[in-house]
Scaffold this motif. Structure first.
Motif, mmCIF file in Angstrom:
data_model
loop_
_atom_site.group_PDB
_atom_site.id
_atom_site.type_symbol
_atom_site.label_atom_id
_atom_site.label_comp_id
_atom_site.label_asym_id
_atom_site.label_seq_id
_atom_site.Cartn_x
_atom_site.Cartn_y
_atom_site.Cartn_z
ATOM 1 N N THR A 159 37.359 -2.071 46.212
ATOM 2 C CA THR A 159 36.105 -1.371 45.938
ATOM 3 C C THR A 159 35.817 -1.386 44.436
ATOM 4 O O THR A 159 34.664 -1.461 44.027
ATOM 5 C CB THR A 159 36.134 0.074 46.472
ATOM 6 N N ALA A 160 36.868 -1.366 43.625
ATOM 7 C CA ALA A 160 36.674 -1.413 42.170
ATOM 8 C C ALA A 160 36.085 -2.760 41.738
ATOM 9 O O ALA A 160 35.152 -2.797 40.926
ATOM 10 C CB ALA A 160 37.995 -1.160 41.444
ATOM 11 N N SER A 161 36.601 -3.872 42.287
ATOM 12 C CA SER A 161 36.069 -5.182 41.893
ATOM 13 C C SER A 161 34.646 -5.356 42.412
ATOM 14 O O SER A 161 33.787 -5.896 41.717
ATOM 15 C CB SER A 161 36.974 -6.327 42.371
ATOM 16 N N ALA A 162 34.358 -4.883 43.618
ATOM 17 C CA ALA A 162 33.004 -4.974 44.160
ATOM 18 C C ALA A 162 32.037 -4.135 43.337
ATOM 19 O O ALA A 162 30.918 -4.575 43.040
ATOM 20 C CB ALA A 162 32.991 -4.538 45.620
ATOM 21 N N THR A 163 32.464 -2.952 42.938
ATOM 22 C CA THR A 163 31.620 -2.092 42.112
ATOM 23 C C THR A 163 31.340 -2.742 40.766
ATOM 24 O O THR A 163 30.205 -2.714 40.267
ATOM 25 C CB THR A 163 32.279 -0.711 41.921
ATOM 26 N N LYS A 164 32.360 -3.370 40.180
ATOM 27 C CA LYS A 164 32.170 -4.048 38.897
ATOM 28 C C LYS A 164 31.151 -5.188 39.040
ATOM 29 O O LYS A 164 30.258 -5.330 38.207
ATOM 30 C CB LYS A 164 33.497 -4.589 38.388
ATOM 31 N N MET A 165 31.258 -5.985 40.110
ATOM 32 C CA MET A 165 30.311 -7.081 40.324
ATOM 33 C C MET A 165 28.894 -6.528 40.518
ATOM 34 O O MET A 165 27.928 -7.058 39.975
ATOM 35 C CB MET A 165 30.714 -7.913 41.544
ATOM 36 N N TYR A 166 28.778 -5.449 41.277
ATOM 37 C CA TYR A 166 27.485 -4.825 41.506
ATOM 38 C C TYR A 166 26.885 -4.327 40.190
ATOM 39 O O TYR A 166 25.709 -4.568 39.902
ATOM 40 C CB TYR A 166 27.629 -3.668 42.497
ATOM 41 N N ASP A 167 27.686 -3.653 39.382
ATOM 42 C CA ASP A 167 27.205 -3.133 38.100
ATOM 43 C C ASP A 167 26.736 -4.265 37.193
ATOM 44 O O ASP A 167 25.706 -4.139 36.512
ATOM 45 C CB ASP A 167 28.293 -2.313 37.401
ATOM 46 N N GLU A 168 27.484 -5.369 37.171
ATOM 47 C CA GLU A 168 27.092 -6.526 36.349
ATOM 48 C C GLU A 168 25.803 -7.149 36.870
ATOM 49 O O GLU A 168 24.938 -7.539 36.091
ATOM 50 C CB GLU A 168 28.219 -7.562 36.295
ATOM 51 N N ALA A 169 25.664 -7.266 38.179
ATOM 52 C CA ALA A 169 24.444 -7.828 38.767
ATOM 53 C C ALA A 169 23.236 -6.978 38.404
ATOM 54 O O ALA A 169 22.171 -7.501 38.071
ATOM 55 C CB ALA A 169 24.593 -7.930 40.285
ATOM 56 N N GLU A 170 23.410 -5.665 38.439
ATOM 57 C CA GLU A 170 22.322 -4.749 38.109
ATOM 58 C C GLU A 170 21.838 -4.920 36.669
ATOM 59 O O GLU A 170 20.669 -4.690 36.381
ATOM 60 C CB GLU A 170 22.772 -3.294 38.326
ATOM 61 N N LYS A 171 22.738 -5.344 35.782
ATOM 62 C CA LYS A 171 22.365 -5.567 34.384
ATOM 63 C C LYS A 171 21.527 -6.831 34.229
ATOM 64 O O LYS A 171 20.750 -6.955 33.281
ATOM 65 C CB LYS A 171 23.613 -5.707 33.510
ATOM 66 N N LEU A 172 21.679 -7.781 35.151
ATOM 67 C CA LEU A 172 21.063 -9.096 35.009
ATOM 68 C C LEU A 172 19.781 -9.296 35.805
ATOM 69 O O LEU A 172 18.966 -10.142 35.462
ATOM 70 C CB LEU A 172 22.063 -10.190 35.398
ATOM 71 N N ALA A 173 19.613 -8.562 36.883
ATOM 72 C CA ALA A 173 18.445 -8.796 37.742
ATOM 73 C C ALA A 173 18.169 -7.572 38.605
ATOM 74 O O ALA A 173 19.008 -6.694 38.747
ATOM 75 C CB ALA A 173 18.694 -10.013 38.631
ATOM 76 N N LYS A 174 16.993 -7.573 39.207
ATOM 77 C CA LYS A 174 16.615 -6.519 40.142
ATOM 78 C C LYS A 174 16.876 -7.031 41.561
ATOM 79 O O LYS A 174 16.588 -8.172 41.883
ATOM 80 C CB LYS A 174 15.137 -6.183 39.969
ATOM 81 N N ALA A 175 17.426 -6.178 42.401
ATOM 82 C CA ALA A 175 17.780 -6.584 43.766
ATOM 83 C C ALA A 175 16.554 -6.741 44.650
ATOM 84 O O ALA A 175 15.630 -5.932 44.593
ATOM 85 C CB ALA A 175 18.725 -5.569 44.389
ATOM 86 N N ASP A 176 16.574 -7.775 45.479
ATOM 87 C CA ASP A 176 15.600 -7.951 46.545
ATOM 88 C C ASP A 176 16.227 -7.296 47.772
ATOM 89 O O ASP A 176 17.269 -7.742 48.253
ATOM 90 C CB ASP A 176 15.351 -9.438 46.793
ATOM 91 N N MET A 177 15.622 -6.243 48.259
ATOM 92 C CA MET A 177 16.165 -5.496 49.398
ATOM 93 C C MET A 177 15.363 -5.758 50.671
ATOM 94 O O MET A 177 15.481 -5.014 51.636
ATOM 95 C CB MET A 177 16.152 -3.994 49.074
ATOM 96 N N SER A 178 14.570 -6.820 50.710
ATOM 97 C CA SER A 178 13.680 -7.072 51.837
ATOM 98 C C SER A 178 14.418 -7.369 53.140
ATOM 99 O O SER A 178 13.852 -7.201 54.214
ATOM 100 C CB SER A 178 12.696 -8.198 51.516
ATOM 101 N N LEU A 179 15.683 -7.788 53.076
ATOM 102 C CA LEU A 179 16.432 -8.062 54.304
ATOM 103 C C LEU A 179 16.973 -6.795 54.953
ATOM 104 O O LEU A 179 17.389 -6.825 56.088
ATOM 105 C CB LEU A 179 17.600 -9.013 54.025
ATOM 106 N N MET A 180 16.993 -5.714 54.272
ATOM 107 C CA MET A 180 17.490 -4.409 54.716
ATOM 108 C C MET A 180 18.999 -4.393 54.961
ATOM 109 O O MET A 180 19.602 -3.343 54.957
ATOM 110 C CB MET A 180 16.744 -3.920 55.958
ATOM 111 N N THR A 181 19.618 -5.528 55.211
ATOM 112 C CA THR A 181 21.065 -5.543 55.437
ATOM 113 C C THR A 181 21.814 -6.084 54.231
ATOM 114 O O THR A 181 23.038 -6.106 54.228
ATOM 115 C CB THR A 181 21.420 -6.408 56.658
#
Length: 176
Positions: free
Chosen positions: A41-63
């Motif tokens: 969960t720590a590595s996934a959270t780190k990847m998520y945090d880094e992604a958030e710094k670089l781009a905005k998420a497309d949530m149109s798939l809902m999943t």
């Protein structure tokens, strides 16, 4: 060396290291899809945090949350510029229908569970060795490659955690 020459050299080195650092960060995303380091969960959270710094998420798939990054950061002839977070999985979307090629490159085997209820037209997986399983008593971490209508013209390559309960439920649904 004159101050002007020093400042010019510093600017060049700064730009060079800056783009190398960015390329390294993007390469880290591809590595994470290959469970390097193994999923936690720590590595996934780190990847998520880094992604958030670089781009905005497309949530149109809902999943899934999909992050489109500038430029290709794929490896070994696999092109990608998109990150995916779905459930307890982290991955990349590889351009083209490349599940067979990814399976060969990363020693993945056919995974009948991945095609559950038609969710994937092709599904491959390889569980990490026991020594790399962060919580084997709770579930299994695998590298997966899947082609699906959910990602037209692309193949999901991901590090996926599936709980033991979810795995058993999927097996029961398939009568295994």
């Amino acid at each position: 060396m004159s101050i002007k020459a020093f400042l010019s050299l510093s600017a060049v080195l700064s730009l060079s290291f800056g783009s190398s650092a960015l390329a390294f960060d993007k390469a880290t995303f591809f590595d994470a899809a290959l469970c390097k380091p193994a999923y936690t969960t720590a590595s996934a959270t780190k990847m998520y945090d880094e992604a958030e710094k670089l781009a905005k998420a497309d949530m149109s798939l809902m999943t899934a949350a999909i992050y489109k990054l500038p430029g290709d950061f794929g490896r070994q002839g696999f092109k990608t510029s998109e990150l995916v977070f779905a459930g307890l999985s982290f991955g990349v979307l590889v351009e083209g229908l490349r599940a067979d090629d990814l399976a060969k490159a990363y020693q993945l085997k056919s995974d009948d569970l991945g095609s559950l209820l038609g969710t994937a037209t092709k599904a491959y997986a390889r569980a990490l060795p026991k020594s790399a399983q962060p919580t084997a008593d709770m579930g299994i971490v695998s590298i997966i490659a899947r082609e699906s209508a959910a990602f037209p013209g692309k193949t999901l390559l991901a590090c996926e955690f599936v709980t033991n309960e979810d795995r058993e439920a999927m097996k029961q649904l398939q009568g295994k």
